[in-house]
Design a protein around this motif. Structure first.
Motif, PDB file in Angstrom:
ATOM      1  N   ARG A 183       0.833  -1.211   0.000  1.00 31.83           N
ATOM      2  CA  ARG A 183       0.000   0.000   0.000  1.00 31.83           C
ATOM      3  C   ARG A 183       0.866   1.260   0.000  1.00 31.83           C
ATOM      4  NH1 ARG A 183      -5.219   0.661   3.444  1.00 31.83           N
ATOM      5  NH2 ARG A 183      -5.869   1.568   1.468  1.00 31.83           N
ATOM      6  N   HIS A 186       1.894   2.708  -3.132  1.00 30.16           N
ATOM      7  CA  HIS A 186       0.816   3.413  -3.830  1.00 30.16           C
ATOM      8  C   HIS A 186       0.560   4.774  -3.186  1.00 30.16           C
ATOM      9  CE1 HIS A 186      -1.032  -0.741  -5.068  1.00 30.16           C
ATOM     10  NE2 HIS A 186       0.225  -0.629  -5.351  1.00 30.16           N
ATOM     11  N   MET A 187       1.354   5.088  -2.187  1.00 30.26           N
ATOM     12  CA  MET A 187       1.107   6.317  -1.432  1.00 30.26           C
ATOM     13  C   MET A 187       2.378   7.164  -1.304  1.00 30.26           C
ATOM     14  SD  MET A 187      -1.378   4.659   1.497  1.00 30.26           S
ATOM     15  CE  MET A 187      -1.789   6.194   2.335  1.00 30.26           C
ATOM     16  N   GLY A 188       3.186   7.115  -2.347  1.00 28.52           N
ATOM     17  CA  GLY A 188       4.323   8.036  -2.400  1.00 28.52           C
ATOM     18  C   GLY A 188       5.602   7.583  -1.718  1.00 28.52           C
ATOM     19  N   ARG A 194      11.865   7.526   1.683  1.00 28.32           N
ATOM     20  CA  ARG A 194      10.511   7.991   2.033  1.00 28.32           C
ATOM     21  C   ARG A 194       9.696   6.827   2.579  1.00 28.32           C
ATOM     22  NH1 ARG A 194       7.071  12.668   1.262  1.00 28.32           N
ATOM     23  NH2 ARG A 194       4.943  11.922   1.223  1.00 28.32           N
ATOM     24  N   ALA A 197       4.055   7.016   4.418  1.00 27.50           N
ATOM     25  CA  ALA A 197       2.799   6.260   4.387  1.00 27.50           C
ATOM     26  C   ALA A 197       2.937   4.959   5.163  1.00 27.50           C
ATOM     27  CB  ALA A 197       2.384   5.982   2.945  1.00 27.50           C
ATOM     28  N   LEU A 200       2.669   5.514   8.826  1.00 26.78           N
ATOM     29  CA  LEU A 200       1.270   5.765   9.202  1.00 26.78           C
ATOM     30  C   LEU A 200       0.459   4.470   9.216  1.00 26.78           C
ATOM     31  CD1 LEU A 200      -0.035   8.862   7.249  1.00 26.78           C
ATOM     32  CD2 LEU A 200      -0.523   8.347   9.629  1.00 26.78           C
ATOM     33  N   ARG A 204      -1.296   2.641  12.457  1.00 27.83           N
ATOM     34  CA  ARG A 204      -2.709   2.268  12.569  1.00 27.83           C
ATOM     35  C   ARG A 204      -2.878   0.844  13.086  1.00 27.83           C
ATOM     36  NH1 ARG A 204      -6.803   2.582   7.542  1.00 27.83           N
ATOM     37  NH2 ARG A 204      -5.493   0.889   6.824  1.00 27.83           N
ATOM     38  N   PRO A 327       7.345  12.724  -4.477  1.00 25.58           N
ATOM     39  CA  PRO A 327       7.568  13.738  -3.439  1.00 25.58           C
ATOM     40  C   PRO A 327       9.011  13.769  -2.937  1.00 25.58           C
ATOM     41  CG  PRO A 327       5.620  12.429  -2.927  1.00 25.58           C
ATOM     42  CD  PRO A 327       6.294  11.770  -4.084  1.00 25.58           C
TER      43      PRO A 327
ATOM     44  N   MET B 187       0.708  11.936  -1.227  1.00 30.65           N
ATOM     45  CA  MET B 187       0.620  10.526  -0.867  1.00 30.65           C
ATOM     46  C   MET B 187      -0.439   9.795  -1.692  1.00 30.65           C
ATOM     47  SD  MET B 187       1.009  10.999   3.277  1.00 30.65           S
ATOM     48  CE  MET B 187       1.066   9.244   3.680  1.00 30.65           C
ATOM     49  N   THR B 196      -7.378   7.914   0.614  1.00 35.34           N
ATOM     50  CA  THR B 196      -6.760   6.925   1.494  1.00 35.34           C
ATOM     51  C   THR B 196      -5.800   7.564   2.492  1.00 35.34           C
ATOM     52  OG1 THR B 196      -6.894   5.403  -0.373  1.00 35.34           O
ATOM     53  CG2 THR B 196      -5.488   4.758   1.462  1.00 35.34           C
ATOM     54  N   ALA B 197      -4.902   8.379   1.988  1.00 34.34           N
ATOM     55  CA  ALA B 197      -3.892   8.978   2.869  1.00 34.34           C
ATOM     56  C   ALA B 197      -4.526   9.999   3.802  1.00 34.34           C
ATOM     57  CB  ALA B 197      -2.800   9.637   2.033  1.00 34.34           C
ATOM     58  N   LEU B 200      -6.203   8.344   6.676  1.00 33.65           N
ATOM     59  CA  LEU B 200      -5.208   7.869   7.644  1.00 33.65           C
ATOM     60  C   LEU B 200      -4.642   9.019   8.470  1.00 33.65           C
ATOM     61  CD1 LEU B 200      -2.812   5.387   5.848  1.00 33.65           C
ATOM     62  CD2 LEU B 200      -3.693   5.122   8.157  1.00 33.65           C
ATOM     63  N   LEU B 201      -4.299  10.104   7.797  1.00 32.43           N
ATOM     64  CA  LEU B 201      -3.733  11.259   8.503  1.00 32.43           C
ATOM     65  C   LEU B 201      -4.760  11.840   9.474  1.00 32.43           C
ATOM     66  CD1 LEU B 201      -1.964  12.884   5.420  1.00 32.43           C
ATOM     67  CD2 LEU B 201      -0.776  12.102   7.487  1.00 32.43           C
TER      68      LEU B 201
END
Lengths: 421, 421
Positions: A183, A186-188, A194, A197, A200, A204, A327, B187, B196-197, B200-201
């Motif tokens: 995942r 898929h989130m940078g 980096r 994500a 995070l 969770r 990013p 993200m 999605t991001a 989560l944030l």
């Protein structure tokens, strides 16, 4: 001719198996505990450090300072002079991280009491460990700095973060890392420079067990949440352990010419090859491909003090996944075009594409995985690696992309040609 | 000639101000409470729905079913027949969401007791509300379905999720949304069809107050965490309220030709323009630019049942930020090349670039913001919008990118030419 063909067939089959093991790893965080508990054979007078082994008097700069700092932190020596003497005398041993299935970030200093993330590769049946991110301070032991603040922070990791994380992870019965990594790509994240994500997503997973723990340890739970919140790079240590566990599983396959490790110490870069035993093929230090240094620093300030986070590139992350992480421009410079071009080049030196870990921008193409030494030498394209940059005065001074030297691949190709495979 | 120049100058100045307000919004989630508390003037016998207003007998299909379902859920009618009769008689009123600063997702059904996210735009001093994501079931009231399950879920949102979120948000003294939106665009979110991001944030912001609440309401806290965990689209409702609050702040500027709202009902698409009062300029329904339907469905199954999430595109998100969200390919189809091309085209019909919300792939270029009606008509390029696709039998059947019709922009340009500005 027939013998040559047979040899080529053996190599191909061996490489298929190596790529299968490398990309088939199922890393699961199973515990967080002090190194000496995670590795029962670990001798307390040992300090681990990054890279192919050197004699004690060859370690220099930040890596040497880090080893000395680790010895003092662990109580193996009273001060620098005492540490120097005991290290020279061999009373304190210095060993590469890999001797204990650890993987070093920058200088990669490990001592017995340090908490480590214990990652089990369910498909390979092997384990790898990585110690904890020291936080956002520019001065950290892994960047070759040891002082009162660094020591206090290491004790905090030992007293609070390690035990809380350990308990939550055990409560959960382990945290599978592959779904998080999938995942995060898929989130940078490229899961080297980096990890925003992934950190995070990992956080969770911990919320419910942390809530269970809260009545008993309210302060420590809050401190752990603050630590996870402030540390966008926390997950790097998990991706490193995951990558090492995958690479170790792919190592030792007779006839395979796939790279199963890339590391460096303060003097040289080195690779190991699946079918060529435990030998490290050494070359000069990496060269800068593109970097962004903190204000006030220039390329002349850069110092190499070791690093094994390049196990991530060995497994297809980081420099091999830049097109997943535009990013990163902010952190290590470069442009989207250059990142895509560099990423695509990595497919030319690898044999496989990861079946689970994919890059959205490349139409969900799997990560380029399984660096093959002949491909590197034939194309002249060497691996690109996203790494943190250390400074000559210690501490982090930036981040960037670096190119591995071709010399170690040439040595490996020569050794492969001579090997009885 | 001189009069024409003066007019052009007035328009330019007005548009600068409109873009400034649109991109200068500072949305903060300040509370979660039932609509009738958030909007004290709200009349309990009212049902809100998406799009420019229609007479009751013009509502059809899923949107009509949704309005009837809302009336039953709220206890305004006993059953469908009763609701039909009361709606026809005007005993139950149907009003556009915007009359109460709400913003409708798909059919956009609001009734008095439904909890809404209350977003305050600190720079504009105005508020906008959005109700809660109904969860991952294909059948939801906002997709034109009302049955026992849908009703039970709406009561769950009312009894558990609304109160728990409200208490945590008040404990925090509000949650600023701009920093979350900024990071989420780095993200993989474009904050319309991918959240999605951001979800989560946002969840991370709530962890501490949820922990504080846990001893008192352990079950509800766990249910809220489960809800947030299962709902990658939770944040959509926050980005919608944020976008509406920004667009409302930019509305009503004399002489401005900037679009401050794009909405649709079951019959037509409509825009409003900052300097042209509260008139909606209507055109035909959007056309498909590219979509991915769930297995077994074809374009013939698509039904338009309303939608105001296109306030997000009005503010530069969604279809205007596709190059931030390559993973969207999985959800709504398309290719990275097509997404980049579509995104770049949006810069040709907008006047500004968002100073905070940026797209990494485009070298951190600000979101294209401030659609200008003449630019749309002159280029023939109409806004691209990422929306969920509803089916004729009710429920979601996919997601895709749609193009706004040019007709409403032409009408607006004609009205602007005739207006006394």
């Amino acid at each position: 001719m027939a013998a040559g063909l047979e040899r080529a067939t053996r190599r191909d089959s061996a490489n298929v198996e190596a790529v299968k093991r490398l990309t088939g790893a199922e890393p699961v965080l199973v515990d967080v505990q002090p190194l000496q508990q995670a590795m029962p054979g670990f001798d307390r007078s040992t300090v681990l450090t990054s890279g192919a082994p050197l004699a004690w008097d060859e370690y220099r700069g930040g890596q040497r300072a880090g080893i000395i700092g680790g010895a003092i932190f662990e109580g193996l020596a009273q001060d620098e002079a005492d540490a120097e003497a005991k290290l020279a005398a061999g009373e304190i041993r210095v060993r590469p991280c890999g001797d204990y299935s650890c993987v070093g970030s920058l200088a990669g200093i490990y001592t017995a009491s340090m908490p480590v993330l214990v990652v089990e590769n369910h498909s390979g049946g092997n384990r790898a460990c990585c110690n904890l991110f020291e936080g956002v301070s520019r001065h950290r032991l892994n960047y070759g700095v040891y002082n009162e603040d660094v020591g206090r922070n290491l004790r905090f990791l030992h007293d609070v973060i390690g035990p809380v994380l350990g308990e939550t992870v055990r409560t959960l019965g382990g945290v599978p890392l592959l779904p998080i990594m999938k995942r995060a790509l898929h989130m940078g994240d490229e899961l080297h420079s980096r990890n925003t994500a992934a950190t995070l997503l990992f956080t969770r997973e911990l919320i419910e067990p942390l809530m269970q723990l809260q009545p008993r340890m309210p302060t420590q739970v809050k401190q752990t949440l603050d630590y996870l919140r402030s540390s966008d790079y926390f997950f790097l240590r998990l991706s490193m352990a995951a990558s090492r566990s995958a690479a170790d599983a792919a190592h030792g396959i007779q006839s395979s010419s796939v790279v199963t490790g890339m590391v460096f110490n303060c003097r040289d870069f080195a690779i190991r090859v699946s079918g060529l035993g435990d030998r490290w093929f050494r070359g000069p230090l990496p060269t800068m491909f593109g970097a962004k240094l903190f204000e006030g620093f220039t390329e002349a300030d850069v110092e190499f003090m070791g690093g094994e986070s390049t196990f991530n590139e060995t497994a297809g992350l980081g420099g091999f996944a830049q097109a997943a992480a535009f990013p990163l421009q902010e952190y290590q410079g470069g442009s989207p075009e250059k990142m895509v071009e560099a990423n695509l080049a990595m497919y030319r030196i690898t044999l496989g594409e990861h079946p689970e870990l994919k890059i959205p921008y490349l139409g969900f193409r799997g990560l380029p995985s399984g660096i093959e030494i002949h491909r590197v030498v034939e194309t002249g394209i060497t691996p690109i690696m996203d790494i943190g940059v250390a400074g000559k005065a210690g501490g982090q001074i930036g981040a960037g992309s670096f190119r591995a030297p071709i010399e170690c691949f040439r040595s490996a190709v020569a050794a492969y040609a001579e090997a009885d495979i």
